[in-house]
Design a protein around this motif. Structure first.
Motif, PDB file in Angstrom:
ATOM      1  N   SER A 259     -68.252  41.760  71.284  1.00 23.96           N
ATOM      2  CA  SER A 259     -68.306  43.171  71.684  1.00 23.96           C
ATOM      3  C   SER A 259     -69.727  43.711  71.728  1.00 23.96           C
ATOM      4  CB  SER A 259     -67.454  44.016  70.733  1.00 23.96           C
ATOM      5  OG  SER A 259     -68.039  44.074  69.440  1.00 23.96           O
ATOM      6  N   GLU A 260     -70.679  42.990  71.128  1.00 24.79           N
ATOM      7  CA  GLU A 260     -72.085  43.406  71.158  1.00 24.79           C
ATOM      8  C   GLU A 260     -72.744  43.121  72.507  1.00 24.79           C
ATOM      9  OE1 GLU A 260     -73.808  44.808  68.657  1.00 24.79           O
ATOM     10  OE2 GLU A 260     -72.231  44.675  67.142  1.00 24.79           O
ATOM     11  N   LEU A 261     -72.134  42.261  73.305  1.00 23.69           N
ATOM     12  CA  LEU A 261     -72.818  41.692  74.462  1.00 23.69           C
ATOM     13  C   LEU A 261     -72.177  42.165  75.765  1.00 23.69           C
ATOM     14  CD1 LEU A 261     -72.938  38.119  72.927  1.00 23.69           C
ATOM     15  CD2 LEU A 261     -74.810  39.778  72.964  1.00 23.69           C
ATOM     16  N   THR A 262     -73.001  42.645  76.686  1.00 28.30           N
ATOM     17  CA  THR A 262     -72.493  43.100  77.987  1.00 28.30           C
ATOM     18  C   THR A 262     -72.780  42.088  79.097  1.00 28.30           C
ATOM     19  OG1 THR A 262     -74.557  44.330  78.344  1.00 28.30           O
ATOM     20  CG2 THR A 262     -72.698  45.524  77.370  1.00 28.30           C
ATOM     21  N   GLN A 369     -64.125  51.832  55.009  1.00 32.98           N
ATOM     22  CA  GLN A 369     -65.455  52.224  55.465  1.00 32.98           C
ATOM     23  C   GLN A 369     -65.465  52.347  56.982  1.00 32.98           C
ATOM     24  OE1 GLN A 369     -68.568  49.305  54.893  1.00 32.98           O
ATOM     25  NE2 GLN A 369     -67.343  47.613  55.671  1.00 32.98           N
ATOM     26  N   ASP A 370     -66.484  53.022  57.502  1.00 32.24           N
ATOM     27  CA  ASP A 370     -66.725  53.040  58.943  1.00 32.24           C
ATOM     28  C   ASP A 370     -67.031  51.622  59.415  1.00 32.24           C
ATOM     29  OD1 ASP A 370     -66.517  55.814  59.247  1.00 32.24           O
ATOM     30  OD2 ASP A 370     -68.616  56.112  58.727  1.00 32.24           O
ATOM     31  N   GLY A 371     -66.760  51.350  60.677  1.00 34.77           N
ATOM     32  CA  GLY A 371     -67.210  50.104  61.262  1.00 34.77           C
ATOM     33  C   GLY A 371     -68.729  50.094  61.377  1.00 34.77           C
ATOM     34  N   ASP A 372     -69.329  48.907  61.351  1.00 39.45           N
ATOM     35  CA  ASP A 372     -70.785  48.792  61.503  1.00 39.45           C
ATOM     36  C   ASP A 372     -71.109  48.850  62.996  1.00 39.45           C
ATOM     37  OD1 ASP A 372     -73.457  48.310  61.415  1.00 39.45           O
ATOM     38  OD2 ASP A 372     -73.330  46.324  60.510  1.00 39.45           O
ATOM     39  N   ASP A 373     -71.162  50.059  63.502  1.00 40.02           N
ATOM     40  CA  ASP A 373     -71.367  50.260  64.932  1.00 40.02           C
ATOM     41  C   ASP A 373     -72.822  50.528  65.296  1.00 40.02           C
ATOM     42  OD1 ASP A 373     -68.592  50.050  65.303  1.00 40.02           O
ATOM     43  OD2 ASP A 373     -68.308  52.174  64.883  1.00 40.02           O
ATOM     44  N   MET A 374     -73.713  50.437  64.325  1.00 42.28           N
ATOM     45  CA  MET A 374     -75.128  50.700  64.572  1.00 42.28           C
ATOM     46  C   MET A 374     -75.719  49.614  65.474  1.00 42.28           C
ATOM     47  SD  MET A 374     -77.543  52.931  63.651  1.00 42.28           S
ATOM     48  CE  MET A 374     -77.158  53.575  62.033  1.00 42.28           C
ATOM     49  N   THR A 375     -76.395  50.028  66.536  1.00 48.55           N
ATOM     50  CA  THR A 375     -77.027  49.099  67.465  1.00 48.55           C
ATOM     51  C   THR A 375     -78.542  49.246  67.379  1.00 48.55           C
ATOM     52  OG1 THR A 375     -77.113  50.627  69.352  1.00 48.55           O
ATOM     53  CG2 THR A 375     -75.052  49.395  69.010  1.00 48.55           C
ATOM     54  N   LEU A 376     -79.220  48.378  68.073  1.00 42.95           N
ATOM     55  CA  LEU A 376     -80.680  48.437  68.073  1.00 42.95           C
ATOM     56  C   LEU A 376     -81.174  49.728  68.720  1.00 42.95           C
ATOM     57  CD1 LEU A 376     -82.909  46.621  67.023  1.00 42.95           C
ATOM     58  CD2 LEU A 376     -83.129  45.632  69.290  1.00 42.95           C
ATOM     59  N   LEU A 399     -81.243  39.569  70.721  1.00 40.81           N
ATOM     60  CA  LEU A 399     -80.058  38.728  70.554  1.00 40.81           C
ATOM     61  C   LEU A 399     -79.852  38.374  69.083  1.00 40.81           C
ATOM     62  CD1 LEU A 399     -77.707  37.150  71.758  1.00 40.81           C
ATOM     63  CD2 LEU A 399     -79.260  35.188  72.010  1.00 40.81           C
ATOM     64  N   ALA A 400     -80.939  38.010  68.393  1.00 41.03           N
ATOM     65  CA  ALA A 400     -80.830  37.676  66.971  1.00 41.03           C
ATOM     66  C   ALA A 400     -80.296  38.860  66.172  1.00 41.03           C
ATOM     67  CB  ALA A 400     -82.192  37.240  66.431  1.00 41.03           C
ATOM     68  N   TRP A 401     -80.758  40.056  66.516  1.00 41.61           N
ATOM     69  CA  TRP A 401     -80.324  41.263  65.820  1.00 41.61           C
ATOM     70  C   TRP A 401     -78.842  41.556  66.066  1.00 41.61           C
ATOM     71  CZ3 TRP A 401     -81.662  44.300  62.064  1.00 41.61           C
ATOM     72  CH2 TRP A 401     -81.140  45.593  61.969  1.00 41.61           C
ATOM     73  N   ARG A 402     -78.383  41.369  67.305  1.00 42.66           N
ATOM     74  CA  ARG A 402     -76.991  41.649  67.636  1.00 42.66           C
ATOM     75  C   ARG A 402     -76.043  40.644  66.986  1.00 42.66           C
ATOM     76  NH1 ARG A 402     -76.863  42.672  74.088  1.00 42.66           N
ATOM     77  NH2 ARG A 402     -78.363  40.968  74.056  1.00 42.66           N
ATOM     78  N   VAL A 407     -72.731  37.756  60.928  1.00 41.70           N
ATOM     79  CA  VAL A 407     -72.845  36.551  60.118  1.00 41.70           C
ATOM     80  C   VAL A 407     -72.761  36.952  58.653  1.00 41.70           C
ATOM     81  CG1 VAL A 407     -74.314  34.587  59.524  1.00 41.70           C
ATOM     82  CG2 VAL A 407     -74.274  35.456  61.879  1.00 41.70           C
ATOM     83  N   LYS A 408     -72.015  36.186  57.864  1.00 38.07           N
ATOM     84  CA  LYS A 408     -71.845  36.514  56.447  1.00 38.07           C
ATOM     85  C   LYS A 408     -73.187  36.501  55.723  1.00 38.07           C
ATOM     86  CE  LYS A 408     -67.237  36.520  56.332  1.00 38.07           C
ATOM     87  NZ  LYS A 408     -66.405  37.658  55.897  1.00 38.07           N
ATOM     88  N   SER A 409     -73.402  37.497  54.867  1.00 36.71           N
ATOM     89  CA  SER A 409     -74.638  37.603  54.099  1.00 36.71           C
ATOM     90  C   SER A 409     -74.683  36.546  52.981  1.00 36.71           C
ATOM     91  CB  SER A 409     -74.735  38.982  53.455  1.00 36.71           C
ATOM     92  OG  SER A 409     -74.750  39.987  54.441  1.00 36.71           O
ATOM     93  N   ASN A 410     -75.888  36.125  52.609  1.00 32.40           N
ATOM     94  CA  ASN A 410     -77.160  36.391  53.266  1.00 32.40           C
ATOM     95  C   ASN A 410     -77.198  35.682  54.615  1.00 32.40           C
ATOM     96  OD1 ASN A 410     -78.629  38.029  51.392  1.00 32.40           O
ATOM     97  ND2 ASN A 410     -78.829  36.251  50.066  1.00 32.40           N
ATOM     98  N   ALA A 411     -77.749  36.352  55.625  1.00 33.69           N
ATOM     99  CA  ALA A 411     -77.661  35.832  56.982  1.00 33.69           C
ATOM    100  C   ALA A 411     -79.030  35.789  57.653  1.00 33.69           C
ATOM    101  CB  ALA A 411     -76.727  36.698  57.816  1.00 33.69           C
ATOM    102  N   ILE A 412     -79.278  34.679  58.328  1.00 30.53           N
ATOM    103  CA  ILE A 412     -80.470  34.489  59.156  1.00 30.53           C
ATOM    104  C   ILE A 412     -80.023  33.898  60.484  1.00 30.53           C
ATOM    105  CG2 ILE A 412     -82.626  33.210  59.477  1.00 30.53           C
ATOM    106  CD1 ILE A 412     -82.939  35.332  57.382  1.00 30.53           C
ATOM    107  N   VAL A 413     -80.517  34.455  61.582  1.00 25.71           N
ATOM    108  CA  VAL A 413     -80.219  33.931  62.919  1.00 25.71           C
ATOM    109  C   VAL A 413     -81.532  33.652  63.638  1.00 25.71           C
ATOM    110  CG1 VAL A 413     -79.256  34.445  65.199  1.00 25.71           C
ATOM    111  CG2 VAL A 413     -77.980  35.059  63.130  1.00 25.71           C
ATOM    112  N   VAL A 414     -81.638  32.463  64.188  1.00 28.00           N
ATOM    113  CA  VAL A 414     -82.797  32.082  65.004  1.00 28.00           C
ATOM    114  C   VAL A 414     -82.336  31.992  66.449  1.00 28.00           C
ATOM    115  CG1 VAL A 414     -84.547  30.332  65.431  1.00 28.00           C
ATOM    116  CG2 VAL A 414     -83.837  30.827  63.084  1.00 28.00           C
TER     117      VAL A 414
END
Length: 506
Positions: A259-262, A369-376, A399-402, A407-414
């Motif tokens: 849903s993050e990607l158009t 809680q609210d959904g995490d709908d915060m975008t860049l 893309l890494a941010w979206r 990803v389950k915490s702790n999370a890193i995306v390259v």
């Protein structure tokens, strides 16, 4: 014996009433139900004949009367009740067949006014159901047309059993509770309540599941009534085995990320974490990149795509063992090709956003809680290093941010070249997650971007990123030791962006 029938859903009511009549049970009814029974040639008495009181206030008051509720609540096994009923000319009512004003259907319509919603709140119906259900030792209460056949069979056999009346009473109380929960939710939304002192929620069963996370656990799948966002409960299964508990969890996670990607995009998920996410000029290219991101973990995975699956994409998908493919649609040729795999689950779903509150069960309670709908676009991005990102680095950072928020915490995306190339998920420390991501990326990490779901508590992650060849980092910032991370990034020529937005996912 007498039966009171008053339903908004007329499905099967004439057939049930016929069985009741043939068993010598007198029929009492109201409004549209009475007309339907009369049209079928059945003898039926209007409720006003029972109460000697007219329907009034536009039908708001018709069954709220002692001659109705006394007939429902009076205990046949208590002499005092029987005597009082006789003194006040109250005759027992033995069957109640009621379903309620269509409140849910009314508020689901576009442009429904507040006044229309209020007028579709049933009062007399729930009152009769609760009275009959309380006295189920003597009264049979029916709210669901799917139960008419069972009731008819038992009536033909001489009458309903206590076990049946008990089960139907339980169902009636669930029915009225769900009805009231929808009303409370609707009214709460009208006044802007978010976290009321009592949270009343209701769900509708979609299906029983073979088992839960493990074979020794029982499970079922429920949906939220009137949910207007993207949900797996609205998907259509075209092929393959029945969905399992884990399938549903994983597919929901894939849809959340998708849903993050158009752009044309592909998301591959294993065990609730993305293992490959990519965008492309075509859906075929997007999937090819997502597959290449982690060709090992995709085995037995879930693939979510946001464009129609064409034959080229189907050929690529067919060569991999997958559990589920979900997309807006499949071309006829693609569907035929993928159906060659007997157990592969193929689902279609209109893609969109997941909205509303998120509920998580804990032992003896519920987190909301609210959904995490915060975008860049919502973040306050700040470039904190000497070097600014290049245009290509910005695309990889985005893309890494979206992806990292899913990803389950702790999370890193390259990410590099519109594709995730390394994902570190669910680790107890951040540098550990980063090392997993770098190991997966290997030499591809040279010139890549890194996204972190939370700030770096110290500079060790930046040092590890530099050693792996990372040239751009995006993270929330906010650590008391941010200066150390910024200094390390500048020393290694890494550009770094602070967003001031954290994306923990537990």
């Amino acid at each position: 014996m007498r039966a009171l029938l008053s339903v908004s859903d007329k499905t099967g009511i004439v057939e049930l009433a016929t069985v009741l009549h043939e068993a010598g049970i007198e029929l009492i009814s109201t409004g549209g139900t009475e007309a339907a029974l009369q049209q079928a040639g059945l003898p039926v008495k209007n409720i006003s004949e029972v109460t000697s009181f007219p329907e009034m206030l536009d039908g708001r008051v018709k069954t709220l009367h002692p001659l109705v509720h006394g007939g429902l609540l009076g205990r046949r096994d208590l002499d005092t009740h029987v005597a009082q009923m006789k003194d006040h000319h109250i005759e027992p009512i033995d069957y109640v067949v009621v379903n309620l004003y269509p409140f849910k259907e009314t508020i689901a319509k576009e442009n429904t006014t507040y006044e229309e919603a209020i007028e579709n709140i049933d009062i007399g119906g729930p009152s009769m159901l609760r009275s009959a259900a309380k006295n189920h030792a003597s009264v049979t209460v029916v709210v669901d047309p799917s139960d008419y056949t069972l009731v008819a069979e038992e009536v033909r056999g001489g009458g309903t059993s206590f076990e049946t009346r008990q089960r139907l009473a339980t169902k009636a109380f669930r029915h009225t509770a769900a009805y009231d929960a929808l009303i409370a939710d609707y009214l709460g939304r009208q006044i802007g309540e978010t976290f009321p002192e009592q949270l009343t929620v209701t769900y509708e069963k979609v299906q029983d599941l073979r088992y839960g996370e493990n074979p020794h656990q029982q499970a079922a799948f429920y949906k939220t009534p009137l949910y207007d966002g993207m949900t797996l409960a609205k998907a259509t299964q075209l092929h393959g085995k029945e969905l399992s508990y884990n399938n549903i969890q994983d597919t929901n996670a894939a849809l959340e990320a998708l849903s993050e990607l158009t752009e044309p995009a592909a998301v591959v998920v294993k065990h609730m974490n993305p293992c490959g996410v990519a965008v492309g000029r075509t859906i075929s290219q997007a999937f090819e990149r997502a597959h290449a991101a982690d060709p090992v973990s995709i085995f037995g995975g879930i693939v979510a795509l946001n464009r129609e699956v064409d034959l080229e994409t189907a050929d690529a998908l067919r060569n991999i063992f997958l559990e589920i493919i979900i997309a807006p649609s499949f071309s006829e040729a693609a569907l035929d090709r993928l159906k060659e795999k007997k157990n592969l689950r193929l689902l279609t779903l209109d893609m969109g956003q997941m909205t509303g509150m998120r509920l998580t069960a804990v032992a003896g309670g519920l987190l909301v809680q609210d959904g995490d709908d915060m975008t860049l676009d919502d973040a306050s991005c700040q470039i904190v290093t000497d070097r600014r990102p290049t245009a290509a680095e910005w695309e990889d950072l985005k893309l890494a941010w979206r992806v990292v928020k899913h990803v389950k915490s702790n999370a890193i995306v390259v990410a590099k070249d519109e594709t995730t190339i390394g994902i570190g998920a669910g680790q107890m420390n951040r540098v550990g997650a980063a090392k997993i991501a770098f190991e997966q990326a290997g030499e591809r990490a040279s010139g890549a971007a890194l996204g972190s779901d939370a700030f770096f508590p110290m500079a060790d992650t930046v040092e590890a990123a530099a050693a792996a060849g990372i040239t751009a980092i995006i993270q929330p910032g906010g650590s008391i030791r941010d200066a150390e991370s910024i200094e390390a990034a500048n020393r290694h020529g890494i550009t770094m962006v602070f967003t001031s937005v954290r994306h923990f996912k537990h």
